[in-house]
Design an enzyme around this catalytic site. Structure first.
Site, PDB file in Angstrom:
ATOM      1  CE  LYS A 176       1.050  -5.558   5.911  1.00 22.01           C
ATOM      2  NZ  LYS A 176       2.044  -6.529   6.174  1.00 22.01           N
ATOM      3  CG  ASP A 177       5.182  -8.001   3.127  1.00 27.33           C
ATOM      4  OD1 ASP A 177       5.329  -7.618   4.290  1.00 27.33           O
ATOM      5  OD2 ASP A 177       4.322  -8.842   2.796  1.00 27.33           O
ATOM      6  CG  HIS A 185      -2.686 -14.215   1.279  1.00 31.70           C
ATOM      7  ND1 HIS A 185      -3.095 -14.200   2.584  1.00 31.70           N
ATOM      8  CD2 HIS A 185      -1.331 -14.272   1.303  1.00 31.70           C
ATOM      9  CE1 HIS A 185      -2.028 -14.272   3.376  1.00 31.70           C
ATOM     10  NE2 HIS A 185      -0.949 -14.302   2.630  1.00 31.70           N
ATOM     11  CG  LEU A 245      -4.268 -18.419   1.873  1.00 33.65           C
ATOM     12  CD1 LEU A 245      -4.735 -19.012   0.549  1.00 33.65           C
ATOM     13  CD2 LEU A 245      -2.890 -17.785   1.718  1.00 33.65           C
ATOM     14  CG  HIS A 246      -5.184 -11.984   4.824  1.00 35.10           C
ATOM     15  ND1 HIS A 246      -4.855 -11.076   3.854  1.00 35.10           N
ATOM     16  CD2 HIS A 246      -4.033 -12.244   5.500  1.00 35.10           C
ATOM     17  CE1 HIS A 246      -3.579 -10.779   3.951  1.00 35.10           C
ATOM     18  NE2 HIS A 246      -3.045 -11.479   4.933  1.00 35.10           N
ATOM     19  N   GLY A 268       2.762  -8.587  -3.038  1.00 35.67           N
ATOM     20  CA  GLY A 268       2.047  -7.423  -2.515  1.00 35.67           C
ATOM     21  C   GLY A 268       2.986  -6.264  -2.222  1.00 35.67           C
TER      22      GLY A 268
HETATM   23  O1  PAF Z   1       5.283 -12.691   1.809  1.00 32.29           O
HETATM   24  C1  PAF Z   1       5.196 -13.893   2.155  1.00 32.29           C
HETATM   25  O2  PAF Z   1       4.123 -14.411   2.484  1.00 32.29           O
HETATM   26  C2  PAF Z   1       6.462 -14.740   2.192  1.00 32.29           C
HETATM   27  O3  PAF Z   1       7.564 -13.992   2.577  1.00 32.29           O
HETATM   28  C3  PAF Z   1       6.723 -15.495   0.877  1.00 32.29           C
HETATM   29  C4  PAF Z   1       6.964 -14.532  -0.275  1.00 32.29           C
HETATM   30  C5  PAF Z   1       5.552 -16.387   0.559  1.00 32.29           C
HETATM   31  C6  PAF Z   1       7.973 -16.371   1.012  1.00 32.29           C
HETATM   32  O4  PAF Z   1       7.810 -17.376   1.959  1.00 32.29           O
END
Ligand code: PAF
Length: 282
Positions: free
Chosen positions: A149-150, A37, A33-34, A147
């Site tokens: 970001k994705d 998150h 985590l950063h 996010g």
């Molecule tokens: O974005 C992420 O960190 C991952 O793709 C997720 C949504 C936790 C699924 O494993």
């Protein structure tokens, strides 16, 4: 902060929240985590009575076993960060509980899974959709935060949620950036100091240049994309794609589209960085 090491422990706590009519918001993570998150966790806290986070390094979304093996495992630190954010419940399942021997069901979201990130990483989005569907079924939150970001992942989750009637509100949180503009990501850990501080911010800078050009009236998207690829290569990136797309469905943008997204992916050293910026034309 309660730690639920398996599905049964999670269900007991979730049942308690539901029987108290508490609104729950869920943030799924892969761990490591950063601040990006934590910004999702803070968003979740704003909108719900209870915040649930999962940490599960999902093997099925990694198209290369070496990427899965290399993913940093920082559980102690992750738990300390979540505790400091007053997260209520963290779900920490093991891989053999999430994918028991003979596990065969998958969730496929056609179309969106095959382009851009899906084209570069075959099977990735099937792994994401499957694990998020399983986590949604287990946690049964009212809200889930992802996010921006994705961007493509967010769009995939929204479609899956709608098409499979989960009844969960999906909230998108803005991309958290370092001061340099670099989008926060666990993958930044694979960069050396020079790459991280001097070169990597160039990705956001190139996307911002495209946005500026579009805002200024440029509509030759192919040329903008080609120029950005050249610039990134000169800076030391190995660009995978820079694409100007319709932000609603990710189709190739036309001159008439008003809501656009600039999506970029490029290798820098050992890291494959992805980022995006949206552009609204009035
Ligand atoms: O974005 C992420 O960190 C991952 O793709 C997720 C949504 C936790 C699924 O494993």
């Amino acid at each position: 902060m309660i730690q639920a090491p398996d599905k049964d422990a999670l269900r007991v706590v979730m049942r308690g929240y539901r029987s108290n009519n508490e609104v729950t918001a869920f943030v799924p993570t892969l761990g490591n985590l950063h601040d990006g998150h934590l910004s999702l966790v803070r968003k979740a806290k704003e909108v719900a009575d209870r915040v649930v986070v999962s940490i599960f390094l999902n093997p099925t979304q990694f198209d290369k076993p070496e990427d899965l093996a290399a993913y940093p495992k920082t559980l102690e630190n992750d738990l300390a960060l979540l505790k400091a954010e007053n997260v209520d419940l963290v779900f920490l399942p093991q891989a053999d509980e999430m994918y028991p021997e003979g596990s065969a069901a998958r969730v496929e979201v056609d179309g969106i899974s095959e382009i851009l990130e899906g084209d570069s990483r075959p099977g990735h989005f099937s792994g994401v959709a499957t694990i998020v569907a399983k986590l949604f079924n287990l946690v049964q939150p009212d809200i889930s935060v992802f996010g921006k970001k994705d961007f493509q992942q967010l769009m995939l989750i929204r479609r899956m949620e709608r098409d499979l009637d989960f009844g969960i509100e999906i909230i998108a949180a803005p991309t958290a950036r370092e001061e340099s503009g670099l989008a926060m990501s666990s993958r930044n850990n694979y960069l050396n100091e020079k790459e991280r501080n001097e070169i990597a911010p160039g990705l956001f800078a190139e996307m911002s240049k495209i946005k500026q050009a579009i805002d200024d009236g440029e509509r030759d998207y192919l040329t903008l994309q080609a120029n950005a690829i050249d610039e990134l290569s000169k800076k030391g990136f190995k660009p995978d794609y820079i694409e100007i797309r319709n932000a609603g469905d990710l189709s190739v943008a036309t001159k008439d589209d008003k809501e656009l997204v600039i999506l970029a992916s490029a290798w820098l050293g050992k890291a494959r960085l992805i980022d995006n910026i949206t552009v609204s034309l009035k």
